[in-house]
Design a protein around this motif. Sequence first.
Motif, PDB file in Angstrom:
ATOM      1  N   ILE A 232      26.954  38.010  24.609  1.00 26.30           N
ATOM      2  CA  ILE A 232      27.844  37.849  23.708  1.00 26.30           C
ATOM      3  C   ILE A 232      29.001  36.201  23.854  1.00 26.30           C
ATOM      4  N   GLY A 233      28.593  35.726  24.876  1.00 21.18           N
ATOM      5  CA  GLY A 233      29.411  34.458  25.264  1.00 21.18           C
ATOM      6  C   GLY A 233      29.271  34.031  26.580  1.00 21.18           C
ATOM      7  N   ALA A 234      30.145  33.126  26.947  1.00 22.13           N
ATOM      8  CA  ALA A 234      29.994  32.600  28.558  1.00 22.13           C
ATOM      9  C   ALA A 234      31.288  32.246  28.694  1.00 22.13           C
ATOM     10  N   ILE A 235      31.455  32.199  30.224  1.00 22.38           N
ATOM     11  CA  ILE A 235      32.924  32.278  30.862  1.00 22.38           C
ATOM     12  C   ILE A 235      32.776  30.989  31.690  1.00 22.38           C
ATOM     13  N   GLU A 236      33.711  30.213  31.836  1.00 24.61           N
ATOM     14  CA  GLU A 236      33.703  28.992  32.614  1.00 24.61           C
ATOM     15  C   GLU A 236      33.938  29.155  33.914  1.00 24.61           C
ATOM     16  N   VAL A 237      33.972  28.208  35.090  1.00 25.31           N
ATOM     17  CA  VAL A 237      34.159  28.283  36.368  1.00 25.31           C
ATOM     18  C   VAL A 237      35.740  28.127  36.464  1.00 25.31           C
ATOM     19  N   ALA A 238      36.222  28.941  37.588  1.00 29.21           N
ATOM     20  CA  ALA A 238      37.595  28.952  37.923  1.00 29.21           C
ATOM     21  C   ALA A 238      38.382  29.821  36.972  1.00 29.21           C
ATOM     22  N   THR A 239      37.870  30.587  35.917  1.00 32.73           N
ATOM     23  CA  THR A 239      38.494  31.283  35.191  1.00 32.73           C
ATOM     24  C   THR A 239      38.799  32.602  35.850  1.00 32.73           C
ATOM     25  N   GLN A 240      40.144  32.895  35.685  1.00 32.75           N
ATOM     26  CA  GLN A 240      40.668  34.408  36.473  1.00 32.75           C
ATOM     27  C   GLN A 240      40.254  35.403  35.488  1.00 32.75           C
ATOM     28  N   VAL A 241      39.756  36.425  36.047  1.00 34.09           N
ATOM     29  CA  VAL A 241      39.483  37.823  35.325  1.00 34.09           C
ATOM     30  C   VAL A 241      39.953  38.949  36.215  1.00 34.09           C
ATOM     31  N   LYS A 242      40.094  40.058  35.586  1.00 34.52           N
ATOM     32  CA  LYS A 242      40.353  41.410  36.322  1.00 34.52           C
ATOM     33  C   LYS A 242      39.216  41.994  36.354  1.00 34.52           C
ATOM     34  N   VAL A 243      38.683  42.507  37.586  1.00 34.50           N
ATOM     35  CA  VAL A 243      37.402  43.303  37.991  1.00 34.50           C
ATOM     36  C   VAL A 243      37.739  44.613  37.441  1.00 34.50           C
ATOM     37  N   LEU A 244      37.287  45.413  36.684  1.00 31.35           N
ATOM     38  CA  LEU A 244      37.246  46.755  36.047  1.00 31.35           C
ATOM     39  C   LEU A 244      36.402  47.672  37.067  1.00 31.35           C
ATOM     40  N   GLU A 245      35.279  47.292  37.233  1.00 29.70           N
ATOM     41  CA  GLU A 245      34.412  48.161  37.767  1.00 29.70           C
ATOM     42  C   GLU A 245      32.913  47.543  37.943  1.00 29.70           C
ATOM     43  N   THR A 246      32.135  47.872  38.900  1.00 31.84           N
ATOM     44  CA  THR A 246      31.050  47.593  39.500  1.00 31.84           C
ATOM     45  C   THR A 246      30.125  48.685  39.278  1.00 31.84           C
ATOM     46  N   LYS A 247      28.879  48.273  38.672  1.00 31.23           N
ATOM     47  CA  LYS A 247      27.644  49.060  38.241  1.00 31.23           C
ATOM     48  C   LYS A 247      26.332  48.369  38.737  1.00 31.23           C
ATOM     49  N   GLY A 248      25.843  48.667  39.926  1.00 36.83           N
ATOM     50  CA  GLY A 248      24.528  47.923  40.203  1.00 36.83           C
ATOM     51  C   GLY A 248      24.666  46.444  40.325  1.00 36.83           C
ATOM     52  N   ASP A 249      24.115  45.651  39.563  1.00 35.26           N
ATOM     53  CA  ASP A 249      24.235  44.155  39.643  1.00 35.26           C
ATOM     54  C   ASP A 249      25.052  43.579  38.468  1.00 35.26           C
ATOM     55  N   ALA A 250      26.026  44.486  37.880  1.00 37.12           N
ATOM     56  CA  ALA A 250      26.730  44.076  36.709  1.00 37.12           C
ATOM     57  C   ALA A 250      28.253  44.528  37.348  1.00 37.12           C
ATOM     58  N   GLN A 251      29.137  43.708  36.623  1.00 35.25           N
ATOM     59  CA  GLN A 251      30.690  43.951  36.926  1.00 35.25           C
ATOM     60  C   GLN A 251      31.226  43.835  35.392  1.00 35.25           C
ATOM     61  N   ARG A 252      32.216  44.817  35.048  1.00 38.06           N
ATOM     62  CA  ARG A 252      32.839  44.896  33.977  1.00 38.06           C
ATOM     63  C   ARG A 252      34.426  44.135  34.029  1.00 38.06           C
ATOM     64  N   VAL A 253      34.477  43.316  33.150  1.00 34.45           N
ATOM     65  CA  VAL A 253      35.923  42.540  33.668  1.00 34.45           C
ATOM     66  C   VAL A 253      36.735  42.364  32.438  1.00 34.45           C
ATOM     67  N   GLU A 254      37.805  42.031  32.590  1.00 36.80           N
ATOM     68  CA  GLU A 254      38.645  42.149  31.505  1.00 36.80           C
ATOM     69  C   GLU A 254      39.238  40.473  31.368  1.00 36.80           C
ATOM     70  N   LEU A 255      39.065  39.897  30.165  1.00 37.49           N
ATOM     71  CA  LEU A 255      39.725  38.534  29.959  1.00 37.49           C
ATOM     72  C   LEU A 255      41.201  38.706  29.455  1.00 37.49           C
ATOM     73  N   ALA A 256      41.976  37.981  29.788  1.00 40.48           N
ATOM     74  CA  ALA A 256      43.412  37.875  29.270  1.00 40.48           C
ATOM     75  C   ALA A 256      43.743  36.463  29.100  1.00 40.48           C
ATOM     76  N   LEU A 257      43.366  35.840  27.685  1.00 35.80           N
ATOM     77  CA  LEU A 257      43.524  34.600  27.546  1.00 35.80           C
ATOM     78  C   LEU A 257      44.266  33.946  26.138  1.00 35.80           C
ATOM     79  N   TRP A 258      44.120  32.756  25.798  1.00 36.33           N
ATOM     80  CA  TRP A 258      44.647  32.477  24.331  1.00 36.33           C
ATOM     81  C   TRP A 258      43.545  31.764  23.562  1.00 36.33           C
ATOM     82  N   ARG A 259      44.097  31.989  22.339  1.00 27.57           N
ATOM     83  CA  ARG A 259      43.147  31.276  21.405  1.00 27.57           C
ATOM     84  C   ARG A 259      43.825  30.758  20.157  1.00 27.57           C
ATOM     85  N   LYS A 260      43.379  29.693  19.469  1.00 29.34           N
ATOM     86  CA  LYS A 260      43.974  29.250  18.355  1.00 29.34           C
ATOM     87  C   LYS A 260      43.712  30.052  17.392  1.00 29.34           C
TER      88      LYS A 260
END
Length: 407
Positions: A232-260
């Motif tokens: 569904i998209g891509a996230i850049e290096v040095a971006t801050q995320v909140k890790v919500l959970e880890t399952k196997g090789d995947a992690q669910r993260v929360e993005l809190a950012l700004w857009r125009k």
Amino acid sequence: MKNLLRSLRDLFLKPSVRIGLGVLVTGGFIAGVLAWQGFNTAMEATNKEEFCLSCHTMHDNLLPELQKTVHWNNRTGVRARCPDCHVPHDFTDKVARKMQASREVLGQLLGTIDTREKFKEHRIVLAQREWKRFSANGSKECRACHDYKDMDFDKMRPASQVAMRKAAERNQSCVDCHKGVAHQLPEMKGARNPAFDTLVSSAAGQSVDAGKDYFLVVPQELYADEGMTKRIGAIEVATQVKVLETKGDAQRVELALWRKNKGYGRVWYSHFGLNITSAVLDKEVALDASFVKVLDTKEDPMTGLEWQQVTATAWMRKGSVLDSVEPVWSIARASYSSSCSVCHRQPEEAHFDANTWPGLFGGMVSFTSMDDDTARVVLKYLQTHSSDFSTSHGAGSPDSALQTARP
């Protein structure tokens, strides 16, 4: 067979009873002279431009590039030939370079670089070998014609005078600033900064707790599902995320950012009013109200644009975050200092604001040997350490993921 072996042994190990010592010494001397002459003749033959261009890889790829430069055709009629630049003039270094060049010959024979496409693919490796050699010997071959002590700096353009005088003071290698003067620069996308391998290794060992904030050490793909099958998209290096959970090789993260709040709103930024890219979403996902939650809306007084504070959750591969962004900035800081100071003194990070840096950096990075990943992290470093975050301007820490107002 035994007699033959015995005869051969006697020939090499026992003094001759039929041939005098003088004849043997004279014969050996003559054989040595002939061997040396043969070696020297071979060296001279392989030092000629005709020999270099007899290989169609050189003739078809590098010759046309050279012919378009001042090294081939100029008002004085003094032309640099292949060996002038690529064969050391000192005998010992010349022999060493000949041995190294056998790799390129082998590559041609084995078909590694025998087509235009293959040559372009491997060009970065070939170029880096030569850049490394020039850097190590102070561009000795270049300075056979372009020596600092013979330069009349007063006849140079003002901008060139400043750069060249400083280079002369440091006795700097020519190739630090003058890559691509005779041949095209290689595509840097195939290169990789080895410093990132250390970050990836550290991230693999990072202990991650659910509900805590972390920083990406490398760009990552974003997925809608735990199985990471729907991108569904891509996230850049040095971006801050909140890790919500880890399952196997995947992690669910929360993005809190700004857009125009215009267009599709696909590009998400780390700070209000500042074009510091942190994530890019697919169009359908960015428009999906069930996926994107709008927390706040503000107008940027500088541009009149409406900005939205947004949040969303997504899945990405685990093993790509650290609890501090400083290791990322250390690599960016070192890359900026080493790559952007060889031609001139690089500007201080806080000399420009975050929205000015992309244009300035984009104009400078083409003169460096940075790969794409390094260039992106350096730009983000410059933006997050710009005048917008300078303490003299009253701004807060650049590590804050949700800045509510422009400094």
